[in-house]
Design an enzyme around this catalytic site. Sequence first.
Site, PDB file in Angstrom:
ATOM      1  N   LYS A 112       0.820  -1.209   0.000  1.00 16.61           N
ATOM      2  CA  LYS A 112       0.000   0.000   0.000  1.00 16.61           C
ATOM      3  C   LYS A 112       0.862   1.271   0.000  1.00 16.61           C
ATOM      4  O   LYS A 112       0.412   2.310  -0.447  1.00 16.61           O
ATOM      5  CB  LYS A 112      -0.963  -0.028   1.169  1.00 16.61           C
ATOM      6  CG  LYS A 112      -1.984  -1.159   0.974  1.00 16.61           C
ATOM      7  CD  LYS A 112      -3.118  -1.123   1.931  1.00 16.61           C
ATOM      8  CE  LYS A 112      -4.191  -2.136   1.544  1.00 16.61           C
ATOM      9  NZ  LYS A 112      -3.823  -3.533   1.898  1.00 16.61           N
TER      10      LYS A 112
HETATM   11  C1  LIG Z   1      -4.471  -4.639   1.331  1.00 16.43           C
HETATM   12  C2  LIG Z   1      -3.670  -5.879   1.209  1.00 16.43           C
HETATM   13  C3  LIG Z   1      -4.024  -6.908   0.308  1.00 16.43           C
HETATM   14  C4  LIG Z   1      -5.289  -6.864  -0.527  1.00 16.43           C
HETATM   15  O1  LIG Z   1      -5.285  -5.873  -1.518  1.00 16.43           O
HETATM   16  P1  LIG Z   1      -6.650  -5.398  -2.221  1.00 16.43           P
HETATM   17  O2  LIG Z   1      -6.269  -4.286  -3.114  1.00 16.43           O
HETATM   18  O3  LIG Z   1      -7.559  -4.958  -1.092  1.00 16.43           O
HETATM   19  O4  LIG Z   1      -7.221  -6.570  -2.933  1.00 16.43           O
HETATM   20  C5  LIG Z   1      -3.171  -7.990   0.193  1.00 16.43           C
HETATM   21  N1  LIG Z   1      -2.056  -8.092   0.937  1.00 16.43           N
HETATM   22  C6  LIG Z   1      -1.687  -7.134   1.823  1.00 16.43           C
HETATM   23  C7  LIG Z   1      -0.452  -7.319   2.616  1.00 16.43           C
HETATM   24  C8  LIG Z   1      -2.474  -5.995   1.989  1.00 16.43           C
HETATM   25  O5  LIG Z   1      -2.101  -5.044   2.867  1.00 16.43           O
END
Ligand SMILES: *Cc1c(COP(=O)(O)O)cnc(C)c1O
Length: 469
Positions: A112
């Site tokens: 993120k």
């Molecule tokens: C947020 C997250 C996901 C999922 O991503 P999406 O875009 O919500 O499908 C997968 N792995 C980690 C470590 C995350 O923080």
Amino acid sequence: MRYVSTRGEAPAVDFRAALLAALAPDGGLYLPEAWPRHGGDFIDRLKGASFAEAASLTLSPFVAPWLSGEETRAMAAKAYGGFADPAVAPLRRIGEEDWLLELFHGPTLAFKDVAMQLLGLLFERALRDAGGRATIIGATSGDTGGAAVEAFRGRAGVEVFILHPEGRISEVQRRFMTTADDPNICNIAVDGTFDDCQRVVKEIFADCDFCARHSVSGVNSINWARLAIQTVYYFTAIAMLRAEGVEAAPSFVVPTGNFGDVFAGYAAKRMGAPVGRLCVAVNENDIMHRALSRGRYAPRAVTPTISPSMDIQIASNFERLLFEASGRDAAAIRDFMQAFAKKRAGDIPAAWLDEIRADFISERASEAETCEEIARLHKASGVLVDPHTAVGLAAMRKARADGRLSGPVVTLATAHPAKFPDAVESAAGARPPLPAHVGDLFAKPERCERAPASADAVKAMIEQAGGGR
Ligand SMILES: *Cc1c(COP(=O)(O)O)cnc(C)c1O
């Protein structure tokens, strides 16, 4: 480029407005009016380019005419300057035709950061240009909150309020949020679950008066700007494979929760990236796997797992894919979402499902399979992966076994193993150390407010802090 709502009852807006609004006023999600194309030699142009340069080239049709290529490149260079790996999103080969795309080298050790670090700068610039302020309110099950705090701390014109469920996130996740001492950051530990936090945020967003007064905005993956930025690493991954002599279009396996990251892969494909299949990998919270394999989109109760950032039952960004699969039939999407809100389930029309299956496959990994995968890779190659990434690898292995995946496959490594040290240690028998760049996370003092799971209580805290004014 202008952006339209999936529900078709909001005016088209420019990038800056879509960024600041997050959700369209008709309740829909923004998408570009038409997909820009990066055809011809675009991938070749990315070979040898820095990630910041690649971001500027990939994003320029989205942000034009607001930002020039040079401005975007400068912002991206600043956003990615703090990443521990100079490649930002390096590829690691783990098998004959298997790679991990490591997206966890940012300040809070999860993918993120890649979008959020640039988003913080874009927000600051948008508010400066528009002469306004914003109050960002978000709920987190762990990773989004930390990434948002790191990206927005100290930014002018933005007040950030992040709700997390008290006692239900890991200590590393909590400390990434609570050790920020900047006055524009407020963490709120809510007496309840993640669903309670999300309900409180939704109730606040539904109070139009309050939102207008405080210029409320959101930075979860319903915000189009985040997904636009995430398209970049699909392009750079393909360019890196090409540079290694891999010419075939790779498939991507994406650990999925809110369907944001995998939709970014789909967007990259629509923009001309040579992408094979997109594999939606889920944990035991498998609504997306059930929806894609059986055509019925029906949430169940959330089961807590060792990959908590994927413990989600309603995948908000799926609405974007349905919009595309329906041939952009906004009226049909309105009907589908209205019926879904009423009945808590929806049957995906066969024609849409055919469209979706042309690009997507899906697979699920149980807790046991996830742990086995962590242990297997560690034993075979000494590499430790986090549980979210392991869900992806388990899905990849199953889909390879029955021929749904073949050729080069890139699995997205979405978090650093040190973010989930207990789960990794219990599966692999080795404890991943925190990387040096996160510093004295465990020595810094924590700062956090507490609130009951009530929108009125949280609104009162925001009023008191004077958010957005
Ligand atoms: C947020 C997250 C996901 C999922 O991503 P999406 O875009 O919500 O499908 C997968 N792995 C980690 C470590 C995350 O923080």
